[in-house]
Each structure stands twice: as structure tokens, then as C-alpha cells.
Design a protein around this motif. Structure first.
Motif, PDB file in Angstrom:
ATOM      1  N   PRO A   1       1.972   5.692  13.423  1.00  9.35           N
ATOM      2  CA  PRO A   1       2.415   6.827  12.617  1.00  9.35           C
ATOM      3  C   PRO A   1       1.376   7.952  12.654  1.00  9.35           C
ATOM      4  CG  PRO A   1       1.435   5.155  11.217  1.00  9.35           C
ATOM      5  CD  PRO A   1       1.417   4.593  12.607  1.00  9.35           C
ATOM      6  N   SER A   2       1.707   9.092  12.115  1.00  8.42           N
ATOM      7  CA  SER A   2       0.721  10.172  12.061  1.00  8.42           C
ATOM      8  C   SER A   2      -0.280   9.929  10.939  1.00  8.42           C
ATOM      9  CB  SER A   2       1.415  11.524  11.866  1.00  8.42           C
ATOM     10  OG  SER A   2       2.244  11.499  10.721  1.00  8.42           O
ATOM     11  N   ASN A   3       0.201   9.267   9.889  1.00  9.18           N
ATOM     12  CA  ASN A   3      -0.659   8.906   8.767  1.00  9.18           C
ATOM     13  C   ASN A   3      -0.353   7.480   8.351  1.00  9.18           C
ATOM     14  OD1 ASN A   3      -2.345  11.210   7.513  1.00  9.18           O
ATOM     15  ND2 ASN A   3      -0.404  12.171   8.026  1.00  9.18           N
ATOM     16  N   LYS A   4      -1.400   6.741   8.023  1.00 13.12           N
ATOM     17  CA  LYS A   4      -1.219   5.366   7.542  1.00 13.12           C
ATOM     18  C   LYS A   4      -2.191   5.132   6.392  1.00 13.12           C
ATOM     19  CE  LYS A   4       0.078   1.000   7.610  1.00 13.12           C
ATOM     20  NZ  LYS A   4       1.464   0.593   7.259  1.00 13.12           N
ATOM     21  N   VAL A   5      -1.641   4.764   5.244  1.00 13.39           N
ATOM     22  CA  VAL A   5      -2.459   4.405   4.089  1.00 13.39           C
ATOM     23  C   VAL A   5      -2.263   2.924   3.843  1.00 13.39           C
ATOM     24  CG1 VAL A   5      -2.960   4.833   1.672  1.00 13.39           C
ATOM     25  CG2 VAL A   5      -2.187   6.720   3.122  1.00 13.39           C
ATOM     26  N   THR A   6      -3.343   2.191   3.728  1.00 12.06           N
ATOM     27  CA  THR A   6      -3.252   0.763   3.509  1.00 12.06           C
ATOM     28  C   THR A   6      -4.310   0.326   2.518  1.00 12.06           C
ATOM     29  OG1 THR A   6      -3.085  -1.375   4.653  1.00 12.06           O
ATOM     30  CG2 THR A   6      -4.854   0.091   5.349  1.00 12.06           C
ATOM     31  N   GLU A   7      -4.210  -0.906   2.094  1.00  5.75           N
ATOM     32  CA  GLU A   7      -5.184  -1.436   1.146  1.00  5.75           C
ATOM     33  C   GLU A   7      -6.197  -2.286   1.894  1.00  5.75           C
ATOM     34  OE1 GLU A   7      -2.430  -1.776  -2.886  1.00  5.75           O
ATOM     35  OE2 GLU A   7      -2.856  -3.567  -1.691  1.00  5.75           O
ATOM     36  N   LYS A   8      -7.364  -2.331   1.349  1.00  9.45           N
ATOM     37  CA  LYS A   8      -8.443  -3.152   1.907  1.00  9.45           C
ATOM     38  C   LYS A   8      -7.948  -4.576   2.109  1.00  9.45           C
ATOM     39  CE  LYS A   8     -13.211  -4.484   0.731  1.00  9.45           C
ATOM     40  NZ  LYS A   8     -13.009  -5.931   0.627  1.00  9.45           N
ATOM     41  N   GLY A   9      -8.249  -5.111   3.301  1.00  3.31           N
ATOM     42  CA  GLY A   9      -7.871  -6.480   3.611  1.00  3.31           C
ATOM     43  C   GLY A   9      -6.561  -6.612   4.365  1.00  3.31           C
ATOM     44  N   LYS A  10      -5.775  -5.541   4.415  1.00  2.07           N
ATOM     45  CA  LYS A  10      -4.489  -5.604   5.105  1.00  2.07           C
ATOM     46  C   LYS A  10      -4.661  -5.440   6.621  1.00  2.07           C
ATOM     47  CE  LYS A  10      -1.834  -5.695   1.372  1.00  2.07           C
ATOM     48  NZ  LYS A  10      -0.945  -6.846   1.055  1.00  2.07           N
ATOM     49  N   TYR A  11      -3.564  -5.752   7.325  1.00  2.00           N
ATOM     50  CA  TYR A  11      -3.512  -5.623   8.780  1.00  2.00           C
ATOM     51  C   TYR A  11      -2.724  -4.366   9.129  1.00  2.00           C
ATOM     52  CZ  TYR A  11      -1.598  -6.757  13.450  1.00  2.00           C
ATOM     53  OH  TYR A  11      -1.215  -6.722  14.766  1.00  2.00           O
ATOM     54  N   VAL A  12      -3.206  -3.610  10.138  1.00  2.00           N
ATOM     55  CA  VAL A  12      -2.472  -2.411  10.566  1.00  2.00           C
ATOM     56  C   VAL A  12      -2.349  -2.382  12.088  1.00  2.00           C
ATOM     57  CG1 VAL A  12      -3.143  -1.006   8.569  1.00  2.00           C
ATOM     58  CG2 VAL A  12      -4.537  -0.954  10.658  1.00  2.00           C
ATOM     59  N   GLU A  13      -1.283  -1.727  12.541  1.00  2.00           N
ATOM     60  CA  GLU A  13      -1.070  -1.489  13.965  1.00  2.00           C
ATOM     61  C   GLU A  13      -0.850   0.003  14.175  1.00  2.00           C
ATOM     62  OE1 GLU A  13       1.010  -5.664  15.489  1.00  2.00           O
ATOM     63  OE2 GLU A  13       2.149  -3.780  15.533  1.00  2.00           O
ATOM     64  N   LEU A  14      -1.529   0.541  15.174  1.00  2.00           N
ATOM     65  CA  LEU A  14      -1.394   1.948  15.525  1.00  2.00           C
ATOM     66  C   LEU A  14      -0.877   2.008  16.957  1.00  2.00           C
ATOM     67  CD1 LEU A  14      -4.860   3.184  14.172  1.00  2.00           C
ATOM     68  CD2 LEU A  14      -2.746   2.827  12.894  1.00  2.00           C
ATOM     69  N   ARG A  15       0.119   2.867  17.173  1.00  2.00           N
ATOM     70  CA  ARG A  15       0.800   2.890  18.476  1.00  2.00           C
ATOM     71  C   ARG A  15       0.478   4.162  19.242  1.00  2.00           C
ATOM     72  NH1 ARG A  15       6.350   1.164  20.571  1.00  2.00           N
ATOM     73  NH2 ARG A  15       6.965   2.847  21.993  1.00  2.00           N
ATOM     74  N   CYS A  16       0.380   4.018  20.557  1.00  2.00           N
ATOM     75  CA  CYS A  16       0.146   5.165  21.445  1.00  2.00           C
ATOM     76  C   CYS A  16       1.133   5.120  22.610  1.00  2.00           C
ATOM     77  CB  CYS A  16      -1.280   5.125  21.989  1.00  2.00           C
ATOM     78  SG  CYS A  16      -1.605   6.374  23.270  1.00  2.00           S
ATOM     79  N   ASP A  17       1.859   6.218  22.808  1.00  2.15           N
ATOM     80  CA  ASP A  17       2.731   6.380  23.964  1.00  2.15           C
ATOM     81  C   ASP A  17       2.084   7.388  24.911  1.00  2.15           C
ATOM     82  OD1 ASP A  17       4.973   5.547  21.838  1.00  2.15           O
ATOM     83  OD2 ASP A  17       5.724   5.262  23.877  1.00  2.15           O
TER      84      ASP A  17
END
Lengths: 115, 115
Positions: free
Chosen positions: A8-24
Motif C-alpha cells: 500500500p502507499s501507507n501502512k499503519v500497524t502495531e508493534k509486534g505485528k507482521y507486514v507485507e509490502l509489495r512492489c510491481d
């Protein structure tokens, strides 16, 4: 043609969580780079892919960070157990090939905020 | 330890005047240098580059000068235009003809051109 896109253009998450960032990347670009830009700093190299393989992952800060590019096109940067210090702009770039003669084209970035 | 240094965080110039952005580096193994420009909410875009075997490269209003003995390069913009207002990053590459050559960036200089 289409440039490098990141979601996404912006991602807000909480400490300890897992995130994925995508690139095309740009179609046909075999080289793909991930950089991280913290506030007030320039982009810092994280990992480089040539095709499907991670040819250089020396910039990854620790083993919570991992990236894949299974089909040699789209890449995903994965961050486990996020920490507040991971908050930054994550930039992806692609180029026709490796080496300085091939310009790196950057996407607009994903701004990650870890609360 | 910063290998590429941009010691001026900001620069203000009047339209029509010359803008000079400076960059110093510490690694004598760098063999290719680039300038990138970044507007808010966009990724960096390539502006101009120079090989370490040259001391000057010119492209329209933009000229980059390289002084290898001083490990210093500068970007000159003449004449400056309000649309040039952006963050300018100096970047370097070590091993420009090798695969997977990641860019090493400075912290950037914010240029403001007033009309």
C-alpha cells in the motif's frame, strides 16, 4: 508506460505485528532493489534481486526482514514482529539490468508506521 | 559512518540564479556518481550522472563536476526555476560494472527556488 508501483502507499500497524509490502517493477526489468529511507536520511540499500534470486541481501538489518520475488517480477518485502524503529519509507526500484549503466527507476514508496 | 555526505540540509535561491549543491564522499573505490531529485509523495528520479574517469558532465541546465582528489562533486543548475524546488540526493556506486550495484545515498539537500 507504467512505472514502478508500490502497495500500500501507507501502512499503519502495531508493534509486534507482521507486514507485507509489495512492489510491481517496470515490465521487463530484471533487477529489483529495496531501499529504506528514515526521516532526515537518504535511502539505504536493503536487498537486490536479479531475476528470482536474492543476489545481495547484505543490507537487511536483521532476520525479521525477508523478501521474495518468486516469478522474477513482483516482489514482497516481509517484516516480522515489527518494532517502532522499523517506521520508515520503503522504496522499491527496478532497472533493465545490473550495473550503473542501467538507470534505477523508483516507485513512490510505502510509508510504514509502527505504533 | 556516512560514505556520501551532503552537509547542507537546505538551499534557497532566486529564480534565474545559479544553484550549487555539494556532495563529499569518503570511499575512493566509488567509480560512478549520480544525482537524484525527489518531489513530495514521489520516488526519487534520476537527474544526471558522472563516471569517475570524467570531471564534468552537462545536460541542459544541469552540470555535475567531479574533483576526485578532493573527493567532492557538485551539481550546478543554471538558470534555476521554481519547478526545480525539490530534495536532491547525491549517490555513489562502487563497482559500476558489476552486478547488483546498490546506490549509496547522501542525506539530501532541499532546494527552494523562489520566483
Amino acid at each position: 508506460g507504467a512505472g514502478v508501483s508500490q502497495t500500500p502507499s501507507n501502512k499503519v500497524t502495531e508493534k509486534g505485528k507482521y507486514v507485507e509490502l509489495r512492489c510491481d517493477p517496470i515490465s521487463g526489468h530484471t533487477a529489483l532493489y529495496w531501499y529504506r529511507q528514515s526521516l532526515g536520511q537518504g535511502p539505504e540499500f536493503l536487498i537486490y534481486f536479479q531475476g528470482t534470486g536474492a543476489a545481495d541481501d547484505s543490507g537487511l538489518p536483521n532476520d525479521r526482514f525477508f523478501a521474495v520475488r518468486p516469478e522474477g517480477s513482483v516482489s514482497t518485502l516481509k517484516i516480522q514482529r515489527t518494532e517502532r524503529g522499523d517506521s520508515a519509507m520503503y522504496l522499491c526500484a527496478s532497472s533493465l539490468g545490473p550495473g550503473a549503466r542501467y538507470e534505477q527507476f523508483f516507485g513512490p514508496g510505502t510509508r510504514l508506521t509502527v505504533l | 559512518d556516512q560514505q556520501v555526505k551532503q552537509n547542507s540540509p537546505s538551499l534557497s535561491v532566486q529564480e534565474g540564479r545559479i544553484s550549487i549543491l555539494n556532495c563529499d564522499y569518503t570511499n575512493s573505490m566509488f567509480d560512478y556518481f549520480l544525482w537524484y531529485k525527489k518531489y513530495p509523495a514521489e520516488g526519487p528520479t534520476f537527474l544526471i550522472s558522472i563516471s569517475s574517469i570524467k570531471d564534468k558532465n552537462e545536460d541542459g541546465r544541469f552540470t555535475v563536476f567531479l574533483n576526485k582528489s578532493a573527493k567532492h562533486l557538485s551539481l550546478h543548475i543554471v538558470p534555476s526555476q521554481p519547478g526545480d524546488s525539490a530534495v536532491y540526493f547525491c549517490a555513489a556506486i562502487r563497482g559500476a560494472n558489476q552486478a547488483g550495484t546498490a546506490l549509496i545515498f547522501g542525506k539530501g539537500t532541499t532546494l527552494s527556488v523562489s520566483s
